[in-house]
Scaffold this active site. Structure first.
Site, mmCIF file in Angstrom:
data_model
loop_
_atom_site.group_PDB
_atom_site.id
_atom_site.type_symbol
_atom_site.label_atom_id
_atom_site.label_comp_id
_atom_site.label_asym_id
_atom_site.label_seq_id
_atom_site.Cartn_x
_atom_site.Cartn_y
_atom_site.Cartn_z
ATOM 1 N N LYS A 40 2.406 -1.234 3.668
ATOM 2 C CA LYS A 40 3.339 -1.060 2.646
ATOM 3 C C LYS A 40 4.499 -0.490 3.134
ATOM 4 C CE LYS A 40 3.030 2.743 -0.267
ATOM 5 N NZ LYS A 40 4.448 3.145 -0.854
ATOM 6 N N ASP A 67 7.510 -1.986 -1.726
ATOM 7 C CA ASP A 67 7.422 -0.827 -2.771
ATOM 8 C C ASP A 67 8.914 -0.234 -3.064
ATOM 9 O OD1 ASP A 67 6.354 1.061 -4.830
ATOM 10 O OD2 ASP A 67 5.552 2.371 -3.280
ATOM 11 N N LYS A 69 10.177 -0.204 -6.181
ATOM 12 C CA LYS A 69 10.106 0.399 -7.629
ATOM 13 C C LYS A 69 11.631 0.122 -8.505
ATOM 14 C CE LYS A 69 7.045 3.947 -6.828
ATOM 15 N NZ LYS A 69 6.884 4.058 -5.518
ATOM 16 N N ASP A 72 16.412 -1.464 -13.540
ATOM 17 C CA ASP A 72 17.685 -1.674 -13.995
ATOM 18 C C ASP A 72 17.732 -2.637 -14.991
ATOM 19 O OD1 ASP A 72 20.643 -1.857 -13.591
ATOM 20 O OD2 ASP A 72 20.410 -1.837 -11.152
ATOM 21 N N THR A 131 2.779 9.653 -10.657
ATOM 22 C CA THR A 131 1.783 10.526 -10.504
ATOM 23 C C THR A 131 2.178 11.989 -10.142
ATOM 24 O OG1 THR A 131 1.390 9.865 -8.363
ATOM 25 C CG2 THR A 131 -0.320 9.320 -9.895
ATOM 26 N N ARG A 222 -1.483 8.745 5.240
ATOM 27 C CA ARG A 222 -1.715 9.511 6.219
ATOM 28 C C ARG A 222 -2.813 9.480 6.904
ATOM 29 N NH1 ARG A 222 1.376 13.668 2.572
ATOM 30 N NH2 ARG A 222 0.376 12.476 1.043
HETATM 31 O O1 C5P Z 1 -0.346 9.282 2.769
HETATM 32 P P1 C5P Z 1 -0.796 8.951 1.495
HETATM 33 O O2 C5P Z 1 -2.003 8.255 1.678
HETATM 34 O O3 C5P Z 1 -0.745 10.015 0.304
HETATM 35 O O4 C5P Z 1 0.202 7.648 0.984
HETATM 36 C C1 C5P Z 1 0.121 7.324 -0.160
HETATM 37 C C2 C5P Z 1 1.273 6.315 -0.527
HETATM 38 O O5 C5P Z 1 1.105 5.758 -1.653
HETATM 39 C C3 C5P Z 1 2.531 6.738 -0.077
HETATM 40 O O6 C5P Z 1 3.296 5.902 0.331
HETATM 41 C C4 C5P Z 1 3.111 7.071 -1.533
HETATM 42 O O7 C5P Z 1 4.454 7.026 -1.623
HETATM 43 C C5 C5P Z 1 2.397 5.999 -2.263
HETATM 44 N N1 C5P Z 1 2.177 6.552 -3.756
HETATM 45 C C6 C5P Z 1 1.584 7.394 -4.334
HETATM 46 N N2 C5P Z 1 1.261 7.850 -5.476
HETATM 47 C C7 C5P Z 1 1.956 7.075 -6.400
HETATM 48 C C8 C5P Z 1 2.721 6.003 -5.853
HETATM 49 C C9 C5P Z 1 2.669 5.692 -4.760
HETATM 50 O O8 C5P Z 1 0.845 8.251 -3.413
HETATM 51 N N3 C5P Z 1 1.793 7.423 -7.674
#
Ligand code: C5P
Length: 241
Positions: A40, A67, A69, A72, A131, A222
């Site tokens: 991603k 991603d 988003k 517009d 979220t 992560r």
């Molecule tokens: O590191 P981690 O597993 O928390 O990464 C989650 C990924 O999903 C990040 O790129 C974050 O921006 C994305 N994301 C999220 N919650 C959302 C939408 C996207 O954590 N509601």
């Protein structure tokens, strides 16, 4: 409700989020090549490096979830979606609050560009409620509904617009699967292998829980990208499934 993605091996439905700079992104891509199917690319990486990052990852054989988003006027979003598709994105995102016409325009742009370039039409996904937002934040912008109700209302709109699915918390996946049916993409971040650091994610589920709730794909950042050995971390998660 069972999703129609169940026949695809779970390891091919894990999306690794590259929330880092370009050098680290390439380093991770090299380590995950031949193991992970999806990477991603978010706004930070894309705005610093442009479409070149997508080309480079595609060249290494990955599917790319771009991603960005979109939100517009429909004409702009149709163009953005066509451009992202032309760059080689296999999955792209928009905000459902842009409305049905905007989401239809995104779909139209994706279909048009895919035909033009000879690519598969990418999966077109909408974000319902970020979220990071709670009821108080919704009220602030004039929405007097619970988060769950607002997610359901926006999910209905994605269906009306004919896009591929939604990005959602694993906690919402089961209800969304009921609303959207077996074919819809339900892509869930907020996923943490049992025992992993949560970081800033508050409402988390394990990979198995997310899939069991109806997710078609899960996004993990992560726990893989910051592991001492990202490839081994990916393999552990895939094996657990
Ligand atoms: O590191 P981690 O597993 O928390 O990464 C989650 C990924 O999903 C990040 O790129 C974050 O921006 C994305 N994301 C999220 N919650 C959302 C939408 C996207 O954590 N509601």
């Amino acid at each position: 409700m069972v999703s129609s993605f169940e026949s695809i091996p779970a390891r091919e439905r894990i999306i690794v989020a590259l929330d880092c700079g370009i050098d680290e992104a390439f380093d991770l891509a090299d380590q995950l090549q031949g193991k992970a199917t999806w990477l991603k690319v978010g706004m930070t990486l894309f705005y610093a490096n442009g479409p070149a990052i997508v080309y480079a990852l595609k060249e290494r054989g990955f599917k790319v979830f771009l991603d960005l988003k979109f939100h517009d006027i429909p004409h702009q979003v149709e163009g953005a979606s066509a451009s992202a598709t032309g760059n080689g994105a296999d999955m792209l995102t928009m905000h459902a609050v842009g409305g049905v016409d905007m989401m239809r325009a995104a779909q139209k742009g994706a279909v048009r560009a895919a035909a033009e370039y000879g690519f598969d039409v990418p999966a077109t996904l909408a974000i319902t409620v970020l979220t990071s937002m709670d009821e108080e934040n919704l009220e602030e912008i004039g929405v007097n509904r619970t988060v769950a109700d607002q997610v359901a209302v926006l999910a209905e709109l994605t269906k009306e617009a004919g896009i591929s699915g939604v990005v959602a918390s694993p906690k919402e996946a089961a209800e969304l699967r009921e609303i959207l049916g077996p074919e819809a993409y339900i892509v869930t971040p907020g996923v943490r292998p049992a025992g992993a650091e949560r970081g800033d994610q508050s409402r988390v589920a394990t990979p198995a829980e997310a899939f069991a709730a109806g997710a078609s794909h899960i996004v993990i950042g992560r726990p893989i990208t910051q592991a001492d050995d990202p490839a081994a971390a990916f393999e552990r998660i895939a094996a657990e499934l």
